[in-house]
Design a protein around this motif. Structure first.
Motif, mmCIF file in Angstrom:
data_model
loop_
_atom_site.group_PDB
_atom_site.id
_atom_site.type_symbol
_atom_site.label_atom_id
_atom_site.label_comp_id
_atom_site.label_asym_id
_atom_site.label_seq_id
_atom_site.Cartn_x
_atom_site.Cartn_y
_atom_site.Cartn_z
ATOM 1 N N GLU A 33 0.829 -1.217 0.000
ATOM 2 C CA GLU A 33 0.000 0.000 0.000
ATOM 3 C C GLU A 33 0.858 1.259 0.000
ATOM 4 O OE1 GLU A 33 -2.385 -2.734 2.965
ATOM 5 O OE2 GLU A 33 -0.280 -2.315 2.529
ATOM 6 N N ALA A 34 2.015 1.214 0.685
ATOM 7 C CA ALA A 34 2.878 2.393 0.745
ATOM 8 C C ALA A 34 3.325 2.813 -0.647
ATOM 9 C CB ALA A 34 4.096 2.099 1.630
ATOM 10 N N TRP A 35 3.657 1.856 -1.500
ATOM 11 C CA TRP A 35 4.149 2.173 -2.836
ATOM 12 C C TRP A 35 3.008 2.591 -3.757
ATOM 13 C CZ3 TRP A 35 9.347 2.318 -3.177
ATOM 14 C CH2 TRP A 35 10.047 1.756 -2.112
ATOM 15 N N VAL A 36 1.834 2.029 -3.547
ATOM 16 C CA VAL A 36 0.657 2.468 -4.321
ATOM 17 C C VAL A 36 0.309 3.901 -3.967
ATOM 18 C CG1 VAL A 36 -1.822 2.106 -4.656
ATOM 19 C CG2 VAL A 36 -0.264 0.140 -4.595
ATOM 20 N N ILE A 37 0.264 4.210 -2.664
ATOM 21 C CA ILE A 37 -0.130 5.549 -2.223
ATOM 22 C C ILE A 37 0.884 6.591 -2.674
ATOM 23 C CG2 ILE A 37 -0.411 6.999 -0.176
ATOM 24 C CD1 ILE A 37 -1.610 4.514 1.221
ATOM 25 N N ALA A 38 2.167 6.338 -2.479
ATOM 26 C CA ALA A 38 3.205 7.324 -2.826
ATOM 27 C C ALA A 38 3.178 7.649 -4.313
ATOM 28 C CB ALA A 38 4.580 6.801 -2.412
ATOM 29 N N SER A 39 3.067 6.627 -5.153
ATOM 30 C CA SER A 39 3.075 6.880 -6.601
ATOM 31 C C SER A 39 1.763 7.492 -7.064
ATOM 32 C CB SER A 39 3.356 5.579 -7.353
ATOM 33 O OG SER A 39 2.442 4.555 -6.980
ATOM 34 N N ALA A 40 0.639 7.045 -6.518
ATOM 35 C CA ALA A 40 -0.666 7.585 -6.941
ATOM 36 C C ALA A 40 -0.793 9.057 -6.573
ATOM 37 C CB ALA A 40 -1.796 6.771 -6.314
ATOM 38 N N MET A 41 -0.356 9.423 -5.370
ATOM 39 C CA MET A 41 -0.462 10.818 -4.956
ATOM 40 C C MET A 41 0.421 11.716 -5.817
ATOM 41 S SD MET A 41 -2.689 11.212 -2.584
ATOM 42 C CE MET A 41 -2.251 12.889 -2.146
ATOM 43 N N LEU A 42 1.548 11.226 -6.246
ATOM 44 C CA LEU A 42 2.442 12.020 -7.088
ATOM 45 C C LEU A 42 1.846 12.251 -8.477
ATOM 46 C CD1 LEU A 42 5.217 13.369 -6.889
ATOM 47 C CD2 LEU A 42 6.193 11.321 -7.931
ATOM 48 N N LEU A 43 1.036 11.319 -8.929
ATOM 49 C CA LEU A 43 0.451 11.434 -10.264
ATOM 50 C C LEU A 43 -0.802 12.308 -10.292
ATOM 51 C CD1 LEU A 43 0.823 7.732 -11.458
ATOM 52 C CD2 LEU A 43 2.134 9.708 -12.260
ATOM 53 N N LEU A 44 -1.404 12.574 -9.148
ATOM 54 C CA LEU A 44 -2.611 13.407 -9.119
ATOM 55 C C LEU A 44 -2.252 14.848 -9.459
ATOM 56 C CD1 LEU A 44 -4.461 12.127 -5.923
ATOM 57 C CD2 LEU A 44 -5.042 11.670 -8.306
ATOM 58 N N PRO A 45 -3.039 15.508 -10.294
ATOM 59 C CA PRO A 45 -2.767 16.920 -10.641
ATOM 60 C C PRO A 45 -3.030 17.825 -9.446
ATOM 61 C CG PRO A 45 -4.849 16.211 -11.599
ATOM 62 C CD PRO A 45 -4.213 14.976 -11.041
ATOM 63 N N PRO A 46 -2.280 18.920 -9.349
ATOM 64 C CA PRO A 46 -2.477 19.841 -8.223
ATOM 65 C C PRO A 46 -3.906 20.380 -8.202
ATOM 66 C CG PRO A 46 -0.456 20.351 -9.439
ATOM 67 C CD PRO A 46 -1.225 19.365 -10.271
ATOM 68 N N VAL A 143 6.768 9.057 -15.373
ATOM 69 C CA VAL A 143 6.976 7.713 -15.934
ATOM 70 C C VAL A 143 7.330 6.731 -14.819
ATOM 71 C CG1 VAL A 143 8.430 6.330 -17.445
ATOM 72 C CG2 VAL A 143 7.634 8.577 -18.196
ATOM 73 N N THR A 144 8.266 7.134 -13.972
ATOM 74 C CA THR A 144 8.681 6.246 -12.877
ATOM 75 C C THR A 144 7.511 5.936 -11.937
ATOM 76 O OG1 THR A 144 10.909 7.163 -12.955
ATOM 77 C CG2 THR A 144 10.286 5.960 -10.963
ATOM 78 N N ALA A 145 6.756 7.000 -11.588
ATOM 79 C CA ALA A 145 5.623 6.806 -10.684
ATOM 80 C C ALA A 145 4.561 5.918 -11.322
ATOM 81 C CB ALA A 145 5.026 8.157 -10.294
ATOM 82 N N SER A 146 4.353 6.069 -12.631
ATOM 83 C CA SER A 146 3.352 5.246 -13.321
ATOM 84 C C SER A 146 3.743 3.777 -13.306
ATOM 85 C CB SER A 146 3.168 5.740 -14.752
ATOM 86 O OG SER A 146 2.723 7.079 -14.784
ATOM 87 N N VAL A 147 5.009 3.535 -13.619
ATOM 88 C CA VAL A 147 5.493 2.150 -13.600
ATOM 89 C C VAL A 147 5.379 1.563 -12.191
ATOM 90 C CG1 VAL A 147 7.530 0.673 -13.891
ATOM 91 C CG2 VAL A 147 7.035 2.482 -15.556
ATOM 92 N N LEU A 148 5.760 2.365 -11.180
ATOM 93 C CA LEU A 148 5.692 1.907 -9.798
ATOM 94 C C LEU A 148 4.245 1.644 -9.374
ATOM 95 C CD1 LEU A 148 7.301 1.325 -7.213
ATOM 96 C CD2 LEU A 148 7.071 3.746 -6.612
ATOM 97 N N LEU A 149 3.336 2.509 -9.815
ATOM 98 C CA LEU A 149 1.927 2.349 -9.463
ATOM 99 C C LEU A 149 1.358 1.061 -10.060
ATOM 100 C CD1 LEU A 149 -0.731 3.358 -8.252
ATOM 101 C CD2 LEU A 149 -1.084 4.697 -10.349
ATOM 102 N N VAL A 150 1.615 0.850 -11.337
ATOM 103 C CA VAL A 150 1.093 -0.347 -11.991
ATOM 104 C C VAL A 150 1.677 -1.609 -11.344
ATOM 105 C CG1 VAL A 150 1.056 -1.656 -14.149
ATOM 106 C CG2 VAL A 150 0.654 0.813 -14.180
ATOM 107 N N GLY A 151 3.000 -1.588 -11.106
ATOM 108 C CA GLY A 151 3.639 -2.762 -10.520
ATOM 109 C C GLY A 151 3.155 -3.054 -9.115
ATOM 110 N N SER A 152 3.117 -2.032 -8.269
ATOM 111 C CA SER A 152 2.707 -2.250 -6.867
ATOM 112 C C SER A 152 1.220 -2.564 -6.767
ATOM 113 C CB SER A 152 3.058 -1.016 -6.021
ATOM 114 O OG SER A 152 2.450 0.156 -6.545
#
Length: 531
Positions: A33-46, A143-152
């Motif tokens: 969950e930590a890796w899903v949350i960190a990457s998902a929050m980074l991808l959300l637009p301000p 790109v990194t966050a997207s890959v991390l989100l999909v993987g986690s």
């Protein structure tokens, strides 16, 4: 990129650290969950809604972490999992335990400090999830966050469906939420079933003519579990004490038989063991306790009222209002404020057991037949200081003789840094409590007395280990051997040492009331029942 990794790692540690405490090993290492949350929050637009999402996520993290910390603490103290449906009221008990051990100001400070640390941690998580400025090189980060989100996220789905591809990985938030929700549903159903059981099959009050005219003294020794007798770390002291007490009782013409019963709890909540014994019902949680008292369910107190005894409760640990005592229906309650003890409190212990027992005999038992419940406390954690037994009971007096022990020995915060010292102090404290109770038995018991001495529960798994049974010793003492005969027929053996080979087979503590009704009630009338 660095912020993403720092955020994910911080969340990861927040989620897995309570599990390390709970299981005593550095596993799991990964919380998906930590890796899903960190990457998902980074991808959300301000935007404002992103902040609200962040606040919601941090709140969920806080609840999951608090639940897992509570799970670890509950298992350490009581040897069972946390149940949010039942255990939230215990926060008040934790505060009072802290007050008893370190004082009110220190207790308030510690709880405020804990709250501030939690708030600071949540603020830090919020800052990591919602940075004031967007990260540099956003394209590469996306790109990194997207890959991390999909993987986690993929790994989380597999883990949730019991397909673990990565060793030492887990879903702490999901697992905790599932478990607590299942417990809430199960406990709610069990509550309904317990309430229906109380209504459908009430246990009626019953006179006990076999004990008419007798003193019946039900005495609980704090944290006196079977581990004190079958664990080599503790029994070297206790077994010698039991032999000495057997000899002392015999010299006074007293008889004793001993056995085991299973307590409903471990590590604490002694009042549930008291309620189980008094009611004849298995009361292993606070909700059952409250439902039983509110239902007007009969107890031993009602049995002995019907038999003609005055009823007394001696509760030196009770320092606040105790409406439960009124609900039980005791004729007299001697709480801490009602006992004129002139000595010092000894950490959590308001007064030593030897003083409580001596005062009870001198001032509370009286001349008329009495049923008394006594809840002793000297062997309650933190097990310091350890007092000597005063051979000359006339020295006990008003308790002022205990003044030199107010600050004797190391304080709890020193002893509790060393597990072996904790265990030593536990053994010495229980030995003291058993020794003074046995010596008091030699003073108070006679042919007109049935004295039932039992442990309330095993100490915490910290002392016993995780696999110890919940059994506690029971000693039945009287000058009339006929009063002990029914217990011998139920497997009790002569002497102070109960049969300890198979503690897991011990009958439930709730059976004690049923045994008294069956063996001393109207259906069991015999020549021995006439005192």
């Amino acid at each position: 990129m660095l912020r993403l990794l720092v955020t994910a790692c911080a969340l990861n540690v927040l989620l897995v650290a309570p599990l390390w405490w709970r299981f005593g090993t550095l596993s799991p290492l990964i919380a998906w969950e930590a890796w899903v949350i960190a990457s998902a929050m980074l991808l959300l637009p301000p935007g404002p809604w992103r902040r609200w999402v962040g606040i919601g996520v941090v709140s969920a993290l806080a609840l999951a972490t608090a639940a897992n910390l509570g799970e670890a603490a509950t298992y350490t103290a009581f040897g069972r999992p946390l149940n949010l449906y039942l255990d939230v009221p215990l926060v008040r008990s934790i505060y009072h335990l802290l007050v008893g051990n370190v004082g009110q100001l220190a207790a308030i400070f510690l709880m405020l400090l804990g709250g501030m640390l939690l708030l600071g941690l949540l603020w830090l998580m919020l800052r990591l999830l919602l940075p004031a400025r967007p990260p540099k090189g956003r394209g590469g980060v996306v790109v990194t966050a997207s890959v991390l989100l999909v993987g986690s996220l993929g790994m989380s789905i597999l883990e949730a469906n019991h397909h673990r591809l990565v060793p030492h990985a887990a879903l702490p938030m999901v697992t905790t939420s599932r478990f607590q929700w299942a417990q809430i549903l199960d406990t709610h159903r069990a509550r309904q079933a317990f309430s229906e059981q109380l209504e459908a099959s009430p246990l009626a009050a019953q006179a006990l003519p076999g004990l008419a005219g007798r003193n019946v003294l039900l005495t609980f020794i704090e944290s006196y579990g079977v581990s004190a007798l079958d664990d080599p770390r503790y029994n070297r002291t206790l077994l010698l004490t039991l032999e000495d007490l057997k000899r002392r009782l015999s010299n006074r013409g007293l008889h004793v038989v001993s056995g085991l019963v299973e307590s409903p709890i471990r590590g604490g909540q002694s009042w549930l063991a008291h309620a189980t014994t008094l009611s004849g019902r298995w009361i292993d949680n606070q909700l059952w306790y409250r439902l039983m008292l509110e239902s007007g369910h009969s107890t031993m107190i009602d049995d002995f009222h019907a038999t003609g005894q005055r009823t007394l409760s001696v509760m030196p640990a009770i320092t606040l209002a105790w409406p439960e005592g009124q609900a039980y229906g005791f004729d007299q309650i001697a709480a801490a404020k009602d006992i004129p003890y002139a000595g010092p409190p000894l950490n959590w212990v308001t007064m030593p057991d030897q003083f409580t027992l001596d005062y009870t005999q001198r001032e509370l038992l009286g001349d008329e037949p009495v049923f008394a419940q006594l809840a002793l406390i000297s062997s309650h954690a933190p097990w310091t200081p350890v007092l000597p037994v005063l051979e000359n009971w006339s020295l006990v007096g008003d308790g002022s003789i205990y003044a030199p022990w107010e600050n004797a020995g190391d304080p709890p915060e020193v002893i509790w840094r060393d597990l072996e010292r904790i265990r030593d102090h536990y053994a010495w404290s229980v030995d003291y409590a058993v020794s003074v109770t046995g010596r008091w038995a030699a003073r108070v018991a006679d042919e007109q007395t049935l004295l039932i001495v039992l442990g309330d529960h095993q100490p915490a798994p910290l002392i016993t280990g995780d696999d110890a049974s919940a059994a506690v010793p029971v000693h039945i003492i009287s000058g009339d051997p006929a009063l002990l005969a029914p217990f011998k027929q139920r497997g009790f053996v002569e002497g102070m040492l109960p049969p300890i080979a198979r503690p897991q087979d011990a009958p439930r503590m709730s059976q004690l009331r049923h045994w008294l009704q069956q063996d001393f009630g109207p259906s069991a009338l015999s020549p021995r029942t006439t005192p």
